[in-house]
Scaffold this motif. Structure first.
Motif, PDB file in Angstrom:
ATOM      1  N   LEU A 193       0.817  -1.211   0.000  1.00 40.47           N
ATOM      2  CA  LEU A 193       0.000   0.000   0.000  1.00 40.47           C
ATOM      3  C   LEU A 193       0.853   1.265   0.000  1.00 40.47           C
ATOM      4  N   VAL A 194       2.021   1.207   0.610  1.00 38.70           N
ATOM      5  CA  VAL A 194       2.964   2.326   0.550  1.00 38.70           C
ATOM      6  C   VAL A 194       3.455   2.494  -0.896  1.00 38.70           C
ATOM      7  N   ASN A 195       3.828   1.382  -1.527  1.00 41.52           N
ATOM      8  CA  ASN A 195       4.297   1.429  -2.918  1.00 41.52           C
ATOM      9  C   ASN A 195       3.216   1.916  -3.869  1.00 41.52           C
ATOM     10  N   ALA A 196       1.956   1.636  -3.546  1.00 42.28           N
ATOM     11  CA  ALA A 196       0.832   2.079  -4.376  1.00 42.28           C
ATOM     12  C   ALA A 196       0.464   3.543  -4.115  1.00 42.28           C
ATOM     13  N   GLY A 197       1.116   4.170  -3.146  1.00 43.61           N
ATOM     14  CA  GLY A 197       0.841   5.566  -2.839  1.00 43.61           C
ATOM     15  C   GLY A 197      -0.398   5.792  -1.999  1.00 43.61           C
ATOM     16  N   VAL A 198      -0.862   4.739  -1.325  1.00 42.51           N
ATOM     17  CA  VAL A 198      -2.075   4.843  -0.523  1.00 42.51           C
ATOM     18  C   VAL A 198      -1.751   5.207   0.927  1.00 42.51           C
TER      19      VAL A 198
ATOM     20  N   SER B  70       8.233   4.507  14.460  1.00 42.52           N
ATOM     21  CA  SER B  70       7.150   4.798  15.403  1.00 42.52           C
ATOM     22  C   SER B  70       5.986   3.827  15.257  1.00 42.52           C
ATOM     23  N   GLY B  71       5.936   3.129  14.110  1.00 43.30           N
ATOM     24  CA  GLY B  71       4.832   2.214  13.844  1.00 43.30           C
ATOM     25  C   GLY B  71       3.560   2.909  13.403  1.00 43.30           C
ATOM     26  N   LEU B  72       3.667   4.194  13.032  1.00 41.20           N
ATOM     27  CA  LEU B  72       2.490   4.961  12.640  1.00 41.20           C
ATOM     28  C   LEU B  72       2.178   4.792  11.155  1.00 41.20           C
ATOM     29  N   ILE B  73       0.885   4.572  10.885  1.00 42.03           N
ATOM     30  CA  ILE B  73       0.385   4.455   9.525  1.00 42.03           C
ATOM     31  C   ILE B  73      -0.541   5.641   9.291  1.00 42.03           C
ATOM     32  N   GLU B  74      -0.395   6.262   8.117  1.00 46.10           N
ATOM     33  CA  GLU B  74      -1.243   7.400   7.776  1.00 46.10           C
ATOM     34  C   GLU B  74      -1.735   7.240   6.351  1.00 46.10           C
ATOM     35  N   LEU B  75      -2.996   7.527   6.149  1.00 46.86           N
ATOM     36  CA  LEU B  75      -3.575   7.492   4.816  1.00 46.86           C
ATOM     37  C   LEU B  75      -2.967   8.633   4.014  1.00 46.86           C
ATOM     38  N   ASP B  76      -2.386   8.302   2.861  1.00 51.48           N
ATOM     39  CA  ASP B  76      -1.717   9.296   2.045  1.00 51.48           C
ATOM     40  C   ASP B  76      -2.647   9.853   0.973  1.00 51.48           C
ATOM     41  N   ASP B  77      -3.449   8.983   0.360  1.00 53.89           N
ATOM     42  CA  ASP B  77      -4.320   9.403  -0.738  1.00 53.89           C
ATOM     43  C   ASP B  77      -5.651   8.663  -0.618  1.00 53.89           C
ATOM     44  N   ALA B  78      -6.625   9.289   0.024  1.00 49.02           N
ATOM     45  CA  ALA B  78      -7.912   8.643   0.278  1.00 49.02           C
ATOM     46  C   ALA B  78      -8.642   8.299  -1.017  1.00 49.02           C
ATOM     47  N   ASP B  79      -8.553   9.157  -2.020  1.00 54.15           N
ATOM     48  CA  ASP B  79      -9.228   8.867  -3.290  1.00 54.15           C
ATOM     49  C   ASP B  79      -8.622   7.637  -3.964  1.00 54.15           C
ATOM     50  N   ARG B  80      -7.318   7.535  -3.939  1.00 47.75           N
ATOM     51  CA  ARG B  80      -6.644   6.366  -4.523  1.00 47.75           C
ATOM     52  C   ARG B  80      -7.017   5.105  -3.748  1.00 47.75           C
ATOM     53  N   ALA B  81      -7.077   5.204  -2.433  1.00 54.56           N
ATOM     54  CA  ALA B  81      -7.459   4.053  -1.607  1.00 54.56           C
ATOM     55  C   ALA B  81      -8.867   3.600  -1.956  1.00 54.56           C
ATOM     56  N   LYS B  82      -9.773   4.554  -2.122  1.00 59.35           N
ATOM     57  CA  LYS B  82     -11.152   4.226  -2.464  1.00 59.35           C
ATOM     58  C   LYS B  82     -11.223   3.528  -3.820  1.00 59.35           C
ATOM     59  N   ARG B  83     -10.483   4.029  -4.806  1.00 58.06           N
ATOM     60  CA  ARG B  83     -10.482   3.403  -6.137  1.00 58.06           C
ATOM     61  C   ARG B  83      -9.910   1.987  -6.086  1.00 58.06           C
ATOM     62  N   LEU B  84      -8.853   1.776  -5.309  1.00 51.89           N
ATOM     63  CA  LEU B  84      -8.266   0.443  -5.184  1.00 51.89           C
ATOM     64  C   LEU B  84      -9.232  -0.519  -4.510  1.00 51.89           C
ATOM     65  N   LEU B  85      -9.923  -0.067  -3.471  1.00 51.17           N
ATOM     66  CA  LEU B  85     -10.897  -0.921  -2.796  1.00 51.17           C
ATOM     67  C   LEU B  85     -12.068  -1.259  -3.715  1.00 51.17           C
ATOM     68  N   GLU B  86     -12.521  -0.296  -4.488  1.00 53.34           N
ATOM     69  CA  GLU B  86     -13.606  -0.557  -5.431  1.00 53.34           C
ATOM     70  C   GLU B  86     -13.168  -1.556  -6.504  1.00 53.34           C
ATOM     71  N   ALA B  87     -11.947  -1.426  -6.990  1.00 50.63           N
ATOM     72  CA  ALA B  87     -11.428  -2.367  -7.988  1.00 50.63           C
ATOM     73  C   ALA B  87     -11.309  -3.764  -7.391  1.00 50.63           C
ATOM     74  N   TRP B  88     -10.864  -3.846  -6.145  1.00 56.60           N
ATOM     75  CA  TRP B  88     -10.758  -5.145  -5.478  1.00 56.60           C
ATOM     76  C   TRP B  88     -12.137  -5.769  -5.310  1.00 56.60           C
ATOM     77  N   ASP B  89     -13.109  -4.959  -4.887  1.00 46.92           N
ATOM     78  CA  ASP B  89     -14.481  -5.453  -4.729  1.00 46.92           C
ATOM     79  C   ASP B  89     -15.035  -5.961  -6.055  1.00 46.92           C
ATOM     80  N   ASP B  90     -14.820  -5.202  -7.123  1.00 52.78           N
ATOM     81  CA  ASP B  90     -15.297  -5.616  -8.443  1.00 52.78           C
ATOM     82  C   ASP B  90     -14.665  -6.937  -8.868  1.00 52.78           C
ATOM     83  N   ALA B  91     -13.364  -7.065  -8.686  1.00 53.29           N
ATOM     84  CA  ALA B  91     -12.670  -8.292  -9.060  1.00 53.29           C
ATOM     85  C   ALA B  91     -13.150  -9.463  -8.217  1.00 53.29           C
ATOM     86  N   HIS B  92     -13.369  -9.227  -6.935  1.00 53.50           N
ATOM     87  CA  HIS B  92     -13.832 -10.277  -6.032  1.00 53.50           C
ATOM     88  C   HIS B  92     -15.237 -10.736  -6.410  1.00 53.50           C
ATOM     89  N   GLU B  93     -16.107  -9.788  -6.775  1.00 56.51           N
ATOM     90  CA  GLU B  93     -17.475 -10.143  -7.187  1.00 56.51           C
ATOM     91  C   GLU B  93     -17.478 -10.977  -8.458  1.00 56.51           C
TER      92      GLU B  93
END
Length: 80
Positions: free
Chosen positions: A41-46, A53-76
């Motif tokens: 997800l870091v490599n994908a820019g998300v 520190s172990g801290l994770i931060e969302l870098d690009d919410a729109d990109r994350a949303k598009r990736l999740l939608e693509a994953w959902d579509d592929a899974h369906e």
């Protein structure tokens, strides 16, 4: 959010059928996140991840949303 917090949340969601998360499950989730999922997800820019520190931060919410939608579509498409 800290990686350990995210691992705890995921482990709890994965085991909603029971009241307890099996002993050690959150640690396994944390290891999977640290070594596999977070780097991808870091490599994908998300996400941004600060390993010291172990801290994770969302870098690009729109990109994350598009990736999740693509994953959902592929899974369906694969589900009967």
């Amino acid at each position: 959010m800290e990686l350990s917090e995210l691992a705890d949340e995921i482990a709890a969601v994965e085991h909603t059928a029971t009241d307890e998360v099996p002993n050690g499950q959150a640690k396994l989730v944390r290891l999977d996140l640290h070594h596999s999922h977070v780097p991808k997800l870091v490599n994908a820019g998300v996400l941004e991840y600060e390993s010291e520190s172990g801290l994770i931060e969302l870098d690009d919410a729109d990109r994350a949303k598009r990736l999740l939608e693509a994953w959902d579509d592929a899974h369906e498409r694969r589900s009967p």
